[in-house]
Each structure stands twice: as structure tokens, then as C-alpha cells.
Design an enzyme around this catalytic site. Structure first.
Site, PDB file in Angstrom:
ATOM      1  N   ASP A 161      42.209  56.457  23.689  1.00 27.65           N
ATOM      2  CA  ASP A 161      43.222  56.292  24.753  1.00 27.65           C
ATOM      3  C   ASP A 161      44.002  55.002  24.525  1.00 27.65           C
ATOM      4  O   ASP A 161      43.432  54.004  24.112  1.00 27.65           O
ATOM      5  CB  ASP A 161      42.527  56.174  26.126  1.00 27.65           C
ATOM      6  CG  ASP A 161      41.951  57.529  26.569  1.00 27.65           C
ATOM      7  OD1 ASP A 161      42.390  58.543  26.008  1.00 27.65           O
ATOM      8  OD2 ASP A 161      41.067  57.530  27.436  1.00 27.65           O
TER       9      ASP A 161
ATOM     10  N   ASP B  29      43.665  47.861  32.039  1.00 26.00           N
ATOM     11  CA  ASP B  29      42.362  48.151  31.425  1.00 26.00           C
ATOM     12  C   ASP B  29      41.764  46.866  30.870  1.00 26.00           C
ATOM     13  O   ASP B  29      40.607  46.537  31.081  1.00 26.00           O
ATOM     14  CB  ASP B  29      42.579  49.077  30.211  1.00 26.00           C
ATOM     15  CG  ASP B  29      42.492  50.535  30.556  1.00 26.00           C
ATOM     16  OD1 ASP B  29      41.883  50.854  31.594  1.00 26.00           O
ATOM     17  OD2 ASP B  29      43.012  51.356  29.820  1.00 26.00           O
TER      18      ASP B  29
ATOM     19  N   GLU C  59      33.693  50.856  27.486  1.00 24.42           N
ATOM     20  CA  GLU C  59      34.597  51.772  26.780  1.00 24.42           C
ATOM     21  C   GLU C  59      35.605  50.988  25.962  1.00 24.42           C
ATOM     22  O   GLU C  59      36.085  51.441  24.937  1.00 24.42           O
ATOM     23  CB  GLU C  59      35.337  52.683  27.775  1.00 24.42           C
ATOM     24  CG  GLU C  59      36.311  53.616  27.053  1.00 24.42           C
ATOM     25  CD  GLU C  59      37.022  54.595  27.970  1.00 24.42           C
ATOM     26  OE1 GLU C  59      37.681  54.140  28.921  1.00 24.42           O
ATOM     27  OE2 GLU C  59      36.906  55.801  27.727  1.00 24.42           O
ATOM     28  N   GLU C  60      35.939  49.775  26.438  1.00 23.86           N
ATOM     29  CA  GLU C  60      36.995  48.995  25.774  1.00 23.86           C
ATOM     30  C   GLU C  60      36.498  48.215  24.576  1.00 23.86           C
ATOM     31  O   GLU C  60      37.276  47.554  23.902  1.00 23.86           O
ATOM     32  CB  GLU C  60      37.643  48.031  26.790  1.00 23.86           C
ATOM     33  CG  GLU C  60      38.245  48.692  28.013  1.00 23.86           C
ATOM     34  CD  GLU C  60      39.227  49.815  27.694  1.00 23.86           C
ATOM     35  OE1 GLU C  60      39.393  50.694  28.545  1.00 23.86           O
ATOM     36  OE2 GLU C  60      39.795  49.824  26.579  1.00 23.86           O
TER      37      GLU C  60
ATOM     38  N   ASP D 220      32.733  51.566  32.312  1.00 25.90           N
ATOM     39  CA  ASP D 220      34.104  52.003  32.061  1.00 25.90           C
ATOM     40  C   ASP D 220      34.949  51.176  33.024  1.00 25.90           C
ATOM     41  O   ASP D 220      35.019  51.483  34.206  1.00 25.90           O
ATOM     42  CB  ASP D 220      34.230  53.519  32.336  1.00 25.90           C
ATOM     43  CG  ASP D 220      35.593  54.041  31.922  1.00 25.90           C
ATOM     44  OD1 ASP D 220      35.776  55.284  31.909  1.00 25.90           O
ATOM     45  OD2 ASP D 220      36.474  53.212  31.614  1.00 25.90           O
TER      46      ASP D 220
ATOM     47  N   LEU E 280      38.107  50.581  33.719  1.00 23.69           N
ATOM     48  CA  LEU E 280      39.189  51.155  34.520  1.00 23.69           C
ATOM     49  C   LEU E 280      39.451  52.581  34.034  1.00 23.69           C
ATOM     50  O   LEU E 280      40.284  52.824  33.165  1.00 23.69           O
ATOM     51  CB  LEU E 280      40.452  50.293  34.414  1.00 23.69           C
ATOM     52  CG  LEU E 280      41.375  50.383  35.634  1.00 23.69           C
ATOM     53  CD1 LEU E 280      40.634  50.008  36.927  1.00 23.69           C
ATOM     54  CD2 LEU E 280      42.569  49.457  35.483  1.00 23.69           C
ATOM     55  N   ASP E 281      38.690  53.510  34.622  1.00 26.79           N
ATOM     56  CA  ASP E 281      38.782  54.904  34.182  1.00 26.79           C
ATOM     57  C   ASP E 281      39.988  55.585  34.838  1.00 26.79           C
ATOM     58  O   ASP E 281      40.315  55.303  35.984  1.00 26.79           O
ATOM     59  CB  ASP E 281      37.499  55.643  34.589  1.00 26.79           C
ATOM     60  CG  ASP E 281      37.566  57.089  34.157  1.00 26.79           C
ATOM     61  OD1 ASP E 281      37.358  57.363  32.963  1.00 26.79           O
ATOM     62  OD2 ASP E 281      37.893  57.937  35.007  1.00 26.79           O
TER      63      ASP E 281
ATOM     64  N   GLU F 220      30.216  57.255  31.708  1.00 25.34           N
ATOM     65  CA  GLU F 220      30.891  58.178  32.631  1.00 25.34           C
ATOM     66  C   GLU F 220      29.897  59.228  33.139  1.00 25.34           C
ATOM     67  O   GLU F 220      29.619  59.315  34.339  1.00 25.34           O
ATOM     68  CB  GLU F 220      32.093  58.831  31.933  1.00 25.34           C
ATOM     69  CG  GLU F 220      33.230  57.851  31.661  1.00 25.34           C
ATOM     70  CD  GLU F 220      34.395  58.447  30.882  1.00 25.34           C
ATOM     71  OE1 GLU F 220      34.185  59.359  30.056  1.00 25.34           O
ATOM     72  OE2 GLU F 220      35.535  57.983  31.094  1.00 25.34           O
TER      73      GLU F 220
END
Ligand code: P6P
Length: 349
Positions: free
Chosen positions: A66, A72, A95-96, A118, A120-121, A282
């Protein structure tokens, strides 16, 4: 005189419930409070994202592929620094970040917990003002001391100590579980505190909402197509057709289904055999919350929380929500397995 119902803040609730854990030493409480604090900082920026130059993208892609939005990045930095100063967390996987991030300050190096995040999903919704969220999971470390190790993060979902999400929507809420039910706290901006607004959330056993990206229908496996067609078919007795609600933001879709009942699905497709959603930060946290609210979470045939992860950013198909609805889709998935699995006779013939 109208009785003044006592407002219970997140900090008070955490402290009061610390007694639920006979051996609680306050570390988990401190960690939850620090996550709540970072959420308030992120909330402030999310709320004014439209006003300052924090919209738009950084031109960087994350492990999911993404495009990383500036918010984010900001959110990731806020939670990393909150966990670094907390002293209760020896590392995090986000995730980042491609790899996990050990926290090796004096206070944290030997801390008891690790966090997956995560930050900022659903960030693709930032620019169009649709609810987005932070999702977190807390585990006890497996390694004994010193810098955290990969094994501390690759634990099956049922070993989570706590899990939660913050939804930045029409109001900002923090919803979390420590394995004793699910409670929701709404941020009161006038006092800057999360206040208990949804005690002991129970997800309705039956629901009339199904959440799936209908655009992928032709790419789903046959039993998933059959279940979706079941949801769309007329049957007054079972309140069908159900309504399709899908905002493309996991936290928003799960939160609505938690409140109203419903099923959320991100199935495998031919082009993404493991689905899209990430298992560690998630599927696992959301599955813990859904189960603690009385619902169910499977990958199609297995309980999500029983899966043993083998890498930080692995994906999993997911079907989660109201018990009866997940049972129904599982029926479809298993009936196909019976047909496709060769019988012993066929094999030995
Ligand atoms: P699709 C957001 O990018 C996200 O990770 C989840 O929040 C959301 O449920 C899903 O992806 C939406 O994916 O492929 O339907 O756009």
C-alpha cells in the site's frame, strides 16, 4: 435531582480491572494506558488532516504494497515513541516496518510484552473522511531477557494477552479486550479522556449484514460465491436478503458488525490465495475481540486464533462476526471440502 452517573475513564477502568489479574504487577495496565495516550495524539492529527499539509502520500510503499500516507507514517512514529517511553514493551512489529523494532532502552530491554500494530488501517480513506483505525495486539515475550526476538512475535493468536482497536470516525473510540469481555471507550474531547461508553460489548448471534468486496465475486472460490448468493436470496424466515455494507476500512466494518451483528469476509481469491489481510496485526486482534464479544473468526475452515504464524507479514483469508453467520459460511466451506477430498475408496480403487 438527576443522578449523576459516574464517568469512568479508561485509566480508572484499567486500574479497577487490574484486580482481575491476581498476579498483575501493573505493567499491562501501563502499556494499555500508553497506547491510549498515543491514540489521542493520532486522533488530534486525523481530525485536522484536512486542514494541514498532512494529507497525501509519501511516495513510499509499505510491506503490504500500500502507498504510505503521511498520516500512516505519523501514526506509526507516535505509537513507536509511546511504546519506547512506556518501559513495558521490549519490541513491536508494525505494518509500516519490514522487520520488528526492538526497544532496547534501559527500562524496556527486559520488559515483559511485545506489541503488533497496524498504526493506521484503511488509510486510503483518509482523504475522503471515511472512518479509519489503529489495531493492536499484546503478547508476553517468549524470550527470557535482552533484545526481543522474532519468536516473540510469531505466537498463535490464542496467546494474545490483550487486543484492541481505535476507530477515528464520527467519534473516536477505543475498544479492547484482555480476555475478560470487550469494552468500548469514547473520547470526550472536552476533557481529553476516553470514557467508558460501551461496557461488555456482546455481538448479536444473528445478523443481517454481510461485508465483502463484491467486486471480487468472480474471483472467489465456489463455496464463498454460494454463501454470498445465500445472503442475497429471499427468505423471510431468516431475514434474507441481508444488506451489503462494506466501507473498505477493516476497523469501520468490524466495529459496525460488532454493534449490529453481521459477518465480515476477506476471502482468498485466485490472485491472492491467502487473502489480503495480515494475520498478526489485523486478523488476530480482530478475531480475539470478535470471539470475546461472543462471535466467531475462521480462515474458512480453521479458528483464526489457532493458526501458528510463520512470518511477520503473512496474510490469511478471514470470515468473522456473528456466530450463526460464520457457522453458515463454514458449512459451505466444509461441504465443498467433503466433495473435493477423494474418498478412501476412490483412492484405493
Ligand atoms: P479492498 C484497507 O486497505 C484494508 O487493509 C482493510 O482496512 C480493508 O478491510 C481492506 O484493506 C479493503 O481491501 O481490497 O476491499 O479495497
Amino acid at each position: 435531582m438527576k443522578s449523576l452517573r459516574k464517568v469512568i475513564t479508561l485509566d480508572e477502568f484499567i486500574f479497577q480491572n487490574e484486580k482481575d489479574f491476581p498476579f498483575a504487577t501493573g505493567e499491562l495496565s501501563g502499556l494499555l494506558r500508553d497506547i491510549g495516550f498515543a491514540a489521542k495524539i493520532v486522533n488530534r492529527e486525523v481530525n485536522k488532516a484536512g486542514l494541514v499539509d498532512i494529507l497525501g502520500t509519501t511516495g513510499i510503499n509499505n510491506t503490504t504494497g500500500d502507498e504510505v500516507k503521511k498520516l500512516d507514517m505519523f501514526a506509526n512514529e507516535q505509537f513507536i515513541s509511546a511504546l519506547q517511553v512506556s518501559g513495558e514493551c521490549c519490541g513491536m512489529a508494525s505494518e509500516e516496518n519490514d522487520d520488528f523494532v526492538p526497544i532496547t532502552t534501559e527500562d524496556s530491554r527486559n520488559a515483559k510484552y511485545v506489541v503488533t500494530l497496524d498504526p493506521l488501517d484503511g488509510s486510503s480513506n483518509i482523504d475522503v473522511n471515511v472512518a479509519i483505525g489503529t489495531i493492536f495486539s499484546i503478547y508476553r515475550r517468549q524470550s527470557f531477557f535482552g533484545p526481543c526476538r522474532l519468536e516473540d512475535f510469531l505466537q498463535r493468536g490464542s496467546r494474545q494477552v490483550a487486543a484492541g482497536y481505535i476507530i477515528y470516525g464520527s467519534s473516536t473510540m477505543m475498544v479492547y479486550t484482555t480476555g475478560n469481555g470487550v469494552n468500548g471507550f469514547t473520547l470526550d474531547p472536552s476533557i481529553g479522556e476516553f470514557c467508558l461508553s460501551h461496557p461488555n460489548i456482546k455481538s448479536p448471534e444473528k445478523g443481517k449484514i454481510y461485508s465483502v468486496n463484491q467486486g471480487n465475486f468472480l474471483k472467489f472460490e465456489q463455496p464463498v460465491k454460494e454463501y454470498i448468493t445465500y445472503c442475497q436470496s429471499e427468505d423471510k424466515l431468516s431475514n434474507r436478503p441481508y444488506s451489503l455494507r462494506y466501507i473498505g476500512s477493516l476497523v469501520g466494518d468490524i466495529h459496525r458488525n460488532l454493534m449490529y451483528g453481521g459477518i465480515f469476509m476477506y476471502p482468498a481469491t485466485r490472485s491472492a490465495m491467502q487473502g489480503k489481510l495480515r494475520l498478526l496485526y489485523e486478523c488476530f486482534p480482530m478475531a480475539f475481540i470478535v470471539e470475546q464479544s461472543g462471535g466467531k473468526a475462521i480462515d474458512g475452515t480453521r479458528r483464526i486464533l489457532d493458526i501458528d504464524p510463520i512470518e511477520l507479514h503473512q496474510r490469511s483469508p478471514v470470515f468473522m462476526g456473528s456466530n450463526d453467520m460464520v457457522d453458515k459460511v463454514e458449512e459451505y466451506m466444509k461441504s465443498t471440502m467433503k466433495v473435493t477430498q477423494p474418498t478412501v475408496a476412490a483412492v484405493t480403487a
